[in-house]
Design an enzyme around this catalytic site. Structure first.
Site, short mmCIF file in Angstrom:
data_model
loop_
_atom_site.label_atom_id
_atom_site.label_comp_id
_atom_site.label_asym_id
_atom_site.label_seq_id
_atom_site.Cartn_x
_atom_site.Cartn_y
_atom_site.Cartn_z
N GLU A 1 18.48 32.65 46.39
CA GLU A 1 18.19 33.22 45.06
C GLU A 1 19.41 33.21 44.14
O GLU A 1 19.26 33.06 42.92
CB GLU A 1 17.68 34.67 45.19
N PHE B 1 9.14 48.94 52.73
CA PHE B 1 9.69 47.65 53.16
C PHE B 1 10.06 46.80 51.94
O PHE B 1 9.25 46.59 51.05
CB PHE B 1 8.67 46.91 54.03
N GLN B 2 11.28 46.35 51.90
CA GLN B 2 11.83 45.53 50.82
C GLN B 2 11.76 46.22 49.45
O GLN B 2 11.63 45.57 48.42
CB GLN B 2 11.16 44.16 50.77
N LYS C 1 4.01 45.02 42.54
CA LYS C 1 3.00 44.04 42.92
C LYS C 1 1.62 44.37 42.39
O LYS C 1 0.87 43.47 41.96
CB LYS C 1 2.97 43.89 44.44
N MET D 1 44.06 28.10 44.55
CA MET D 1 44.59 29.01 43.54
C MET D 1 45.22 30.25 44.18
O MET D 1 46.29 30.71 43.76
CB MET D 1 43.48 29.42 42.56
#
Length: 562
Positions: A51, A113-114, A163, A471
């Protein structure tokens, strides 16, 4: 027209002219992805391997097209994986709309959940964010999000949609997007006139411009303004493609890794005109000594940035495109021949030049990037990761056109560039796109080579392989007694074999004579291609101003003896 929330989301994206989105499906966005399937003839969806890369792709798409990037992710880890990408866009003022799913409204607040409070998490790194619990408010929320992302100082906006809201139905009526108006206060014309008087009185003016010039599509007005002022032009990292780098007036970047010519111009000018830049600490280096004997005009769309990091003598708080157009009407054509002759002398005297460390045939990043510039005639879109290679890209590639450079400036996000390249190529299919990376950054996102292969996106991934975090190692050499703690990253990975495993083309650059033929091969292959470019680990980025030092006193050489 009665539609589900998911269909309303897609219809609203179409209202806003969106034809490409980036993302990754999951449970909470199944309804949205089902609608994307049904609308696949109107909106292209590009799935990435992670993602975060999808978010960077939306960012790169926005930077290089001028449109609003859109990314979609599911709830919980899907949403939190967007956070670095959203923060990157926020720091660099990039318009983007992130749409996340969440658990059903009945499950919110139950540690389901999630489930995660993505609005709370992203509040400090978005212009605004929403959780939409009522489907009847969904369409107007999306429209408002696109407006906010693009009005004034641009930036990312997040919309979190449970949802059940994506499944619920309500009436939808197509609406034309609200027009963005010039972001100017009532007294802006008086501020412009005051600035014009200072500009006319200056004998040695200097212009320093940032990403705001590109963001508000003021590149043409800026070119006219620079000619009228007959002044040297320096650009920030974010402003790299705001001005044709091949023009004699261009002196290079200013600041920590800016050119000595730009530093000399700053130290000798009597007026510094700052356009669409926020005086980053990487530019100021030491705010107490920066331009201390010089008058400063700051022209900036965000009033909060004026006087925040440095005091100025005059300012214009307004839309840069409008302000420059007005200044071009007011100002006469000025000539500063003696001053511009000095500028030319400094550019010649302090021209950037890398020197071989071990042999005349070794590969120098300057030679690679300058050859890339010649082969593409400055027409390519360059994205970068973060590190030495990022500075080399800005120093040695001659940007001639706006929206040709995408790099994480404010946040400094390693792992940004390959995702940004994917978005850039999707938005600009007819232009070559090259992501310039170091191997440190490359290992943060090399999984996205699978995205290039899956979609057959002909992006070139140019990796400067030196097996160190260059760097950081450079700082350790200069300021930490050459104690190279954890900056040797030799992972024993054969990048050519890795590219083959991902199913993409590859070429190897090991010596100077390889540079031109291997770049030509990569540019002409028409497929995604990785260039493994092996360089000496002791090649450094110069000039360099140490943190807190005067910007006028850069380090020009580094002792490489152990």
């Amino acid at each position: 027209m009665l539609l589900t929330g998911a269909d309303i989301i897609i219809e609203c994206l179409l209202e806003q002219g969106v034809n490409t989105v980036f993302g990754y499906p999951g449970g909470s966005v199944l309804n949205i992805y089902d609608s994307l399937y049904m609308y696949s003839d109107k909106i292209k969806h590009v799935i990435t391997a992670h993602e975060q890369a999808a978010c960077h792709a939306a960012d790169g798409y926005s930077r290089t097209t001028g449109k609003t990037g859109v990314v979609i992710a599911t709830s919980g880890p899907g949403a939190t994986n967007l956070v670095t990408g959203i923060a990157t866009a926020y720091m660099d003022s990039i318009p983007m709309v992130a749409i996340t799913g969440n658990v059903a409204t009945s499950l919110l607040g139950l540690d389901s959940f999630q489930e995660v409070d993505i609005c709370g998490i992203t509040m400090p790194i978005t212009k605004h964010n929403y959780i939409v619990k009522d489907v009847t408010k969904l369409a107007d929320t999306i429209r408002e999000a696109f407006y906010i992302a693009n009005e004034g100082r641009k930036g990312p906006v997040l919309i979190d949609v449970p949802k059940d809201v994506t499944a619920a139905k309500c009436d939808y009526v197509r609406t034309e997007p609200k027009k963005i108006i010039n972001h100017n206060p009532e007294n802006v014309n008086a501020q412009i006139e005051a600035a014009a008087e200072l500009i006319k009185a200056a004998e040695r003016p200097m212009i320093y411009a940032g990403g705001g010039v590109v963001s508000c599509d003021a590149v043409d007005e800026f070119a006219v303004f620079a000619d009228k002022c007959d002044a040297p032009v320096s650009l920030s990292l974010m402003g790299q493609c705001a001005f044709d780098n091949t023009k004699p007036a261009y002196t290079g970047m200013l600041g920590m890794h800016g050119t000595k010519a730009s530093a000399m111009a700053l130290g000798n000018c009597d007026l510094l005109i700052v356009l669409g830049s926020r005086f980053s600490d990487r530019v100021l280096c030491n705010a107490g000594t920066f331009a201390k004997n010089t008058k400063i005009i700051h022209i900036e769309i965000d009033p909060a940035e004026i006087g925040k990091n440095i005091s100025v003598d005059a300012y214009v708080a307004g839309d840069l495109k409008y302000v420059l157009a007005k200044l071009n009407e007011i100002l006469p054509d000025m000539k500063h021949s003696e001053w511009m002759s000095e500028i030319a002398d400094w550019k010649n005297k302090y021209a950037l030049k890398m020197v071989p460390i071990e042999s005349e045939d070794e590969v120098l990043p300057q030679d690679v990037i300058e050859e890339l510039d010649r082969l593409t005639n400055g027409e390519a879109i360059i994205t970068t990761e973060v590190g030495q290679h990022q500075m080399w890209a800005a120093q040695y590639y001659n940007f001639r056109k706006p929206r040709s450079f995408a790099s994480s400036g404010g946040l400094g996000t390693m792992g940004y560039g390959l995702g940004a390249a994917i978005g850039s190529k999707c938005g600009n299919p007819d232009r070559p796109v090259i992501n310039i990376a170091g191997d440190g950054s490359f290992f943060m996102n090399c999984n996205e080579l699978s995205s290039l292969a899956k979609h057959n996106i002909p992006v070139i991934e140019l990796v400067f392989e030196n097996n160190v975090l260059g760097m950081v190692r450079q700082w350790q050499r200069l300021f930490y007694g050459k104690r190279f703690s954890q900056t040797d990253i030799d992972r024993g990975t054969d990048l050519i074999k890795l590219a083959d495993a991902f199913g993409i083309e590859s070429v190897l650059i090991e010596k100077k004579s390889d540079i031109k033929p291997m770049l030509e091969k990569a540019l002409s292959c028409g497929r995604p291609c990785l260039i493994d470019c092996r360089i000496n680990k002791d090649v450094n980025v110069l000039p360099m101003v140490p943190a807190g030092a005067d910007v006028l006193e850069p380090i020009m050489e580094i002792d490489l003896s152990e």
